[in-house]
Design a protein around this motif. Structure first.
Motif, PDB file in Angstrom:
ATOM      1  N   ALA A   1       4.479  10.418   5.239  1.00 42.58           N
ATOM      2  CA  ALA A   1       5.512   9.443   4.869  1.00 42.58           C
ATOM      3  C   ALA A   1       4.896   8.076   4.609  1.00 42.58           C
ATOM      4  O   ALA A   1       5.290   7.377   3.664  1.00 42.58           O
ATOM      5  N   THR A   2       3.927   7.702   5.409  1.00 41.51           N
ATOM      6  CA  THR A   2       3.256   6.413   5.203  1.00 41.51           C
ATOM      7  C   THR A   2       2.544   6.376   3.863  1.00 41.51           C
ATOM      8  O   THR A   2       2.580   5.360   3.145  1.00 41.51           O
ATOM      9  N   ARG A   3       1.889   7.479   3.506  1.00 44.24           N
ATOM     10  CA  ARG A   3       1.200   7.534   2.211  1.00 44.24           C
ATOM     11  C   ARG A   3       2.196   7.415   1.049  1.00 44.24           C
ATOM     12  O   ARG A   3       1.896   6.811   0.027  1.00 44.24           O
ATOM     13  N   LEU A   4       3.373   8.012   1.221  1.00 44.09           N
ATOM     14  CA  LEU A   4       4.381   7.915   0.163  1.00 44.09           C
ATOM     15  C   LEU A   4       4.889   6.485   0.020  1.00 44.09           C
ATOM     16  O   LEU A   4       5.050   5.986  -1.092  1.00 44.09           O
ATOM     17  N   TYR A   5       5.155   5.817   1.137  1.00 46.38           N
ATOM     18  CA  TYR A   5       5.567   4.415   1.085  1.00 46.38           C
ATOM     19  C   TYR A   5       4.492   3.563   0.403  1.00 46.38           C
ATOM     20  O   TYR A   5       4.796   2.688  -0.414  1.00 46.38           O
ATOM     21  N   GLN A   6       3.242   3.815   0.757  1.00 42.57           N
ATOM     22  CA  GLN A   6       2.144   3.039   0.181  1.00 42.57           C
ATOM     23  C   GLN A   6       2.030   3.280  -1.316  1.00 42.57           C
ATOM     24  O   GLN A   6       1.801   2.341  -2.097  1.00 42.57           O
ATOM     25  N   ALA A   7       2.187   4.536  -1.749  1.00 46.11           N
ATOM     26  CA  ALA A   7       2.102   4.844  -3.178  1.00 46.11           C
ATOM     27  C   ALA A   7       3.238   4.177  -3.946  1.00 46.11           C
ATOM     28  O   ALA A   7       3.043   3.692  -5.072  1.00 46.11           O
ATOM     29  N   THR A   8       4.428   4.120  -3.359  1.00 46.58           N
ATOM     30  CA  THR A   8       5.553   3.449  -4.009  1.00 46.58           C
ATOM     31  C   THR A   8       5.273   1.964  -4.169  1.00 46.58           C
ATOM     32  O   THR A   8       5.538   1.373  -5.227  1.00 46.58           O
ATOM     33  N   TYR A   9       4.735   1.351  -3.140  1.00 42.50           N
ATOM     34  CA  TYR A   9       4.401  -0.071  -3.205  1.00 42.50           C
ATOM     35  C   TYR A   9       3.305  -0.335  -4.244  1.00 42.50           C
ATOM     36  O   TYR A   9       3.382  -1.296  -5.023  1.00 42.50           O
TER      37      TYR A   9
ATOM     38  N   LEU B   1       2.674   1.343  -6.940  1.00 45.23           N
ATOM     39  CA  LEU B   1       3.261   1.449  -8.274  1.00 45.23           C
ATOM     40  C   LEU B   1       3.991   0.170  -8.651  1.00 45.23           C
ATOM     41  O   LEU B   1       3.890  -0.306  -9.793  1.00 45.23           O
ATOM     42  N   GLU B   2       4.727  -0.404  -7.719  1.00 48.18           N
ATOM     43  CA  GLU B   2       5.443  -1.647  -8.010  1.00 48.18           C
ATOM     44  C   GLU B   2       4.461  -2.765  -8.353  1.00 48.18           C
ATOM     45  O   GLU B   2       4.701  -3.557  -9.267  1.00 48.18           O
ATOM     46  N   VAL B   3       3.364  -2.836  -7.620  1.00 52.39           N
ATOM     47  CA  VAL B   3       2.357  -3.865  -7.898  1.00 52.39           C
ATOM     48  C   VAL B   3       1.726  -3.646  -9.264  1.00 52.39           C
ATOM     49  O   VAL B   3       1.509  -4.591 -10.031  1.00 52.39           O
ATOM     50  N   ALA B   4       1.439  -2.385  -9.605  1.00 59.71           N
ATOM     51  CA  ALA B   4       0.782  -2.076 -10.882  1.00 59.71           C
ATOM     52  C   ALA B   4       1.691  -2.365 -12.070  1.00 59.71           C
ATOM     53  O   ALA B   4       1.205  -2.670 -13.163  1.00 59.71           O
ATOM     54  N   ARG B   5       2.990  -2.239 -11.884  1.00 53.77           N
ATOM     55  CA  ARG B   5       3.910  -2.516 -12.992  1.00 53.77           C
ATOM     56  C   ARG B   5       3.946  -3.995 -13.333  1.00 53.77           C
ATOM     57  O   ARG B   5       4.372  -4.380 -14.409  1.00 53.77           O
TER      58      ARG B   5
ATOM     59  N   ASP C   1      -3.896   4.757 -11.996  1.00 58.70           N
ATOM     60  CA  ASP C   1      -4.236   5.096 -10.611  1.00 58.70           C
ATOM     61  C   ASP C   1      -2.994   5.137  -9.727  1.00 58.70           C
ATOM     62  O   ASP C   1      -2.873   6.006  -8.854  1.00 58.70           O
ATOM     63  N   ALA C   2      -2.082   4.200  -9.960  1.00 60.68           N
ATOM     64  CA  ALA C   2      -0.863   4.159  -9.144  1.00 60.68           C
ATOM     65  C   ALA C   2      -0.014   5.402  -9.369  1.00 60.68           C
ATOM     66  O   ALA C   2       0.522   5.988  -8.417  1.00 60.68           O
ATOM     67  N   LEU C   3       0.119   5.836 -10.627  1.00 62.77           N
ATOM     68  CA  LEU C   3       0.908   7.028 -10.915  1.00 62.77           C
ATOM     69  C   LEU C   3       0.250   8.282 -10.355  1.00 62.77           C
ATOM     70  O   LEU C   3       0.932   9.167  -9.829  1.00 62.77           O
ATOM     71  N   ASN C   4      -1.062   8.376 -10.471  1.00 63.44           N
ATOM     72  CA  ASN C   4      -1.764   9.532  -9.911  1.00 63.44           C
ATOM     73  C   ASN C   4      -1.654   9.560  -8.391  1.00 63.44           C
ATOM     74  O   ASN C   4      -1.477  10.627  -7.784  1.00 63.44           O
ATOM     75  N   GLN C   5      -1.765   8.395  -7.770  1.00 63.97           N
ATOM     76  CA  GLN C   5      -1.617   8.323  -6.318  1.00 63.97           C
ATOM     77  C   GLN C   5      -0.208   8.722  -5.898  1.00 63.97           C
ATOM     78  O   GLN C   5      -0.022   9.452  -4.919  1.00 63.97           O
ATOM     79  N   LEU C   6       0.775   8.277  -6.673  1.00 58.77           N
ATOM     80  CA  LEU C   6       2.163   8.627  -6.363  1.00 58.77           C
ATOM     81  C   LEU C   6       2.392  10.126  -6.515  1.00 58.77           C
ATOM     82  O   LEU C   6       3.038  10.759  -5.662  1.00 58.77           O
ATOM     83  N   ARG C   7       1.865  10.696  -7.572  1.00 58.63           N
ATOM     84  CA  ARG C   7       2.045  12.130  -7.782  1.00 58.63           C
ATOM     85  C   ARG C   7       1.424  12.939  -6.637  1.00 58.63           C
ATOM     86  O   ARG C   7       2.005  13.907  -6.150  1.00 58.63           O
ATOM     87  N   THR C   8       0.235  12.538  -6.206  1.00 57.49           N
ATOM     88  CA  THR C   8      -0.420  13.237  -5.100  1.00 57.49           C
ATOM     89  C   THR C   8       0.386  13.121  -3.813  1.00 57.49           C
ATOM     90  O   THR C   8       0.548  14.096  -3.074  1.00 57.49           O
ATOM     91  N   ALA C   9       0.911  11.922  -3.556  1.00 59.97           N
ATOM     92  CA  ALA C   9       1.690  11.709  -2.338  1.00 59.97           C
ATOM     93  C   ALA C   9       2.957  12.552  -2.334  1.00 59.97           C
ATOM     94  O   ALA C   9       3.340  13.116  -1.301  1.00 59.97           O
TER      95      ALA C   9
END
Length: 693
Positions: free
Chosen positions: A679-687, A689-693, A147-155
């Motif tokens: 930009a906010t969505r991109l920051y959130q997606a990056t965060y 991903l870090e949590v999911a790792r 989910d984190a990777l898909n969210q990041l890709r969309t962002a």
């Protein structure tokens, strides 16, 4: 316990992986101890236990030999000198003999090929099952990471850098690189952690990348020659049993699969070439030059590097200090990719000097521990180097093939390096986006400032009496001096008086006021349009380009018609205010009545500031409109009607200006600028991903 000199099945090439000086070097698969079915778990996750292969000893027996069998071991087995061979080896040898081909023989040494219809390790007999069984991650971790990777890709995909500002082109390229890396490498590698390791061979023009790939593959799989650039389309060489990963898998999923190099370079394609001499578990990818004269080749090479598990950087003794070479090394360092350096065409007489200098440069750059190989200056036959020159490199490649832990560690390191690089690359994209959004706000404020300035000018012109000049003033003086002004008032004589219809001069005065207001508003709109373009041209780059949009520097052709409609509607509104709210004072109402149409014109003259600039002219024309209105309606009622009339005029002109500003907003929107929340969505997606790792 198995003998270290166990028999290695012949795969039709006449040599095992340990032979590095024959005509067909490196042929064959790894020894039977190398798993036929690799069970590589995703980083930081473990499988339930080891997977045993047919004929393998119990877990307490001796592990797979750490050294690659040499030529002596193979000679002994071919002569039958394998007295201490484990019985399980005999089972494997019999199975290999009964197999249909050399490729099936190789797989019988490990786990049975799932294509045969049965997998003895998991007890399933589903035909067509993948050769390599993927070990699933625990469900909560797998779902979170997916989910984190898909969210990041969309962002990342939703970002738009439409304005031509400094750094926008770099931002667009960085966005494309992140998307390609997510699609070609990160997402597939996370879910296919057991896929063969992809080793990308990259380097500068004429470094000999294709020659090295041909030499390691044991045959000519990619073009070589003196013509530059030689490689235009990436060429992937892999063992036939591993080629299926890249033929149908998601790795390099964004590229079209080709059977042979096209006549012209295919930016979106990759040529797949089977090579029995390639060790199982690894694949070599020959790429275009990083410093090619063809700009498109740079992008292809960088995309291939972003999809690699390991980087093999090839340079020459004469070009290792060039800027493109260190640009690639810097990229590898930033991504923390597993890197191997090959220094080719090294003259024997200056080998030590060159190696010391190159080693010192690498150490100063923080790459002193990178593994390095040297290829002496030598002749090339049929696109291949002498076997002795690539023996060490072949041993390294074969060792990577047979050592699962080493290969997994290399893949894990590079993947983690890519994910870690997102910590800086994605915020950089967000900052570029914020720059675009801020510039859009500045350009939008230019539009608002221009039209607000125009509206302020109209407010001043309708207060200071400057509008009451020319024809308007002449019509008013004619109306007031002819006696029509007083005739608008009627004395009551007993019965209810009849309203006097305004004379011709009333209609002329009304038309003059309307024309004066129309000219004032139209002129303000024209100045505002010109000011917007002037302001935008002062903002280099994006502003210049947008200012050149046809028609933005002048109002549209229908502005006169819309302005006339606006002013006429306001005049009707003022007349209605006088009719509904212009109640005559009680003491005056007993004596006189008034004509609503005429009184509304007197009110407009007063509202537009008659006498503000020339009181003497007003006095000469008779009683001031303000005094007349105050005497009829009273001061309080006059103030209320005046405030409402002025507010309505401003609102109607403001609505007209809003319609005008939409043209500029459309021009800004057509540039593809995203909303501020991107930009906010991109920051959130990056965060996330870090949590999911």
């Amino acid at each position: 316990m198995r003998s270290a000199a166990r028999k290695t099945p012949d795969h039709g090439t006449g040599a095992g992986p340990g032979e590095t000086v024959t005509d067909e070097p490196g042929a064959g698969d790894p020894p039977p101890e190398s798993p036929g079915e690799r069970t590589v778990a995703f980083p930081q996750l473990r499988d339930d236990g080891p997977v045993l292969r047919p004929g393998d000893p119990e877990p307490t027996t001796h592990d797979a030999p750490s050294e690659i069998p040499g030529p002596d071991a193979e000679d002994d087995t071919e002569n039958g000198a394998a007295d201490d061979t484990d019985p399980a080896d005999a089972v494997e040898e019999t199975a290999a003999t009964d197999a249909a081909g050399a490729e099936e023989d190789a797989r019988e040494t490990g786990a049975k090929d799932p294509a045969d219809g049965e997998n003895p390790e998991d007890g399933e007999g589903a035909p067509g099952e993948d050769r390599v069984r993927e070990i699933p991650m625990p469900e909560p971790v797998s779902a979170a990471l997916t989910d984190a990777l898909n969210q990041l890709r969309t962002a990342v995909k939703d970002l738009h850098f439409g304005l031509d500002v400094p750094g926008s082109e770099d931002a667009r390229q960085a966005q494309a690189a992140v998307l390609a890396q997510l699609d070609d490498y990160v997402i597939p590698r996370v879910h296919l952690s057991t896929a063969p390791a992809l080793i990308v061979v990259a380097g500068s023009t004429g470094a000999g990348k294709s020659t090295i790939v041909n030499s390691l593959a044991g045959r000519r799989v990619t073009a070589t020659g003196v013509r530059r650039p030689t490689t235009g389309t990436p060429v992937l060489a892999a063992h036939p049993g591993d080629l299926e990963w890249y033929a149908r898998g998601d790795l390099l999923g964004g590229l079209e699969r080709l059977d042979e190099p096209p006549a012209e370079a295919a930016p979106g394609g990759v040529v797949l070439v089977p090579s029995p001499s390639m060790p199982a578990g690894v694949a070599l990818l020959d790429t275009p030059d990083i410093d090619s004269v063809v700009e498109e080749h740079h992008e292809i090479a960088h995309r291939m590097l972003d999809a690699a598990d390991l980087w093999v950087f090839v340079t020459t003794a004469s070009r290792y200090a060039d800027a493109p070479s260190w640009g690639l090394l810097r990229r590898a360092k930033e991504r923390r990719a597993r890197l191997v350096i090959v220094l080719s065409r090294v003259p024997a007489r200056s080998r030590d000097v060159i190696m010391k200098h190159f080693g010192r440069m690498l150490k100063e750059y923080g790459l002193g521990d990178v593994e390095r190989f040297v290829i002496n200056e030598t002749s090339v036959q049929e696109g291949r180097l002498p076997e002795i020159e690539i023996a060490e490199l072949r041993m390294w490649l074969t060792g990577l093939s047979v050592d699962d832990d080493r290969r997994e560690e290399a893949v894990r390191t590079t993947l983690n390096g890519v994910l870690n690089s997102f910590r800086t690359r994605l915020p950089a994209l967000a900052r570029h986006l914020e720059t675009q959004v801020a510039l859009r706000a500045d350009l939008r404020s230019d539009v608002d400032a221009a039209y607000m300035g125009a509206l302020t000018e109209i407010d001043e012109a309708t207060r200071d009496g400057s509008l009451l000049r020319g024809e308007v003033l002449a019509r008013w003086q004619d109306f007031a001096g002819s006696g029509d002004l007083m005739r608008t008032l009627q004395l009551r004589r007993g019965a209810k008086g009849q309203q006097h219809q305004g004379p011709e001069r009333v209609r002329g005065l009304k038309a003059a006021i309307r024309t004066g207001l129309e000219a004032l508003v139209t002129s303000a709109v024209e100045r505002a349009a010109e000011e917007v373009v002037t302001r935008w041209r002062q903002r280099a780059g994006a502003g210049d380009r947008l200012a050149a949009t046809p028609g933005l520097g002048r109002p549209p052709e229908d502005i006169a018609r819309r302005t006339a409609r606006t002013v006429a509607a306001w005049q009707e509104h003022v007349t209605e205010l006088i009719r509904t709210e212009g109640v005559t004072k009680r003491s005056v109402a007993k004596l006189v009545s008034f004509d609503v149409e005429s009184l509304s014109l007197i009110f407009m003259i007063s509202l537009l500031g008659y006498g503000a600039t020339d009181p003497q002219a007003a006095t000469a024309a008779g009683a001031l409109p303000q005094r007349l209105l105050r005497g009829l309606l009273g001061a309080e009622s006059l103030r209320s009607i005046s405030a409402k009339a002025r507010s309505d005029l401003r609102a109607r002109i403001g609505l007209l200006f809003d319609e005008e500003t939409l043209r500029y907003v459309d021009a800004l929107d057509s540039a593809g600028i995203p909303d501020e929340a991107a930009a906010t969505r991109l920051y959130q997606a990056t965060y996330t991903l870090e949590v999911a790792r």
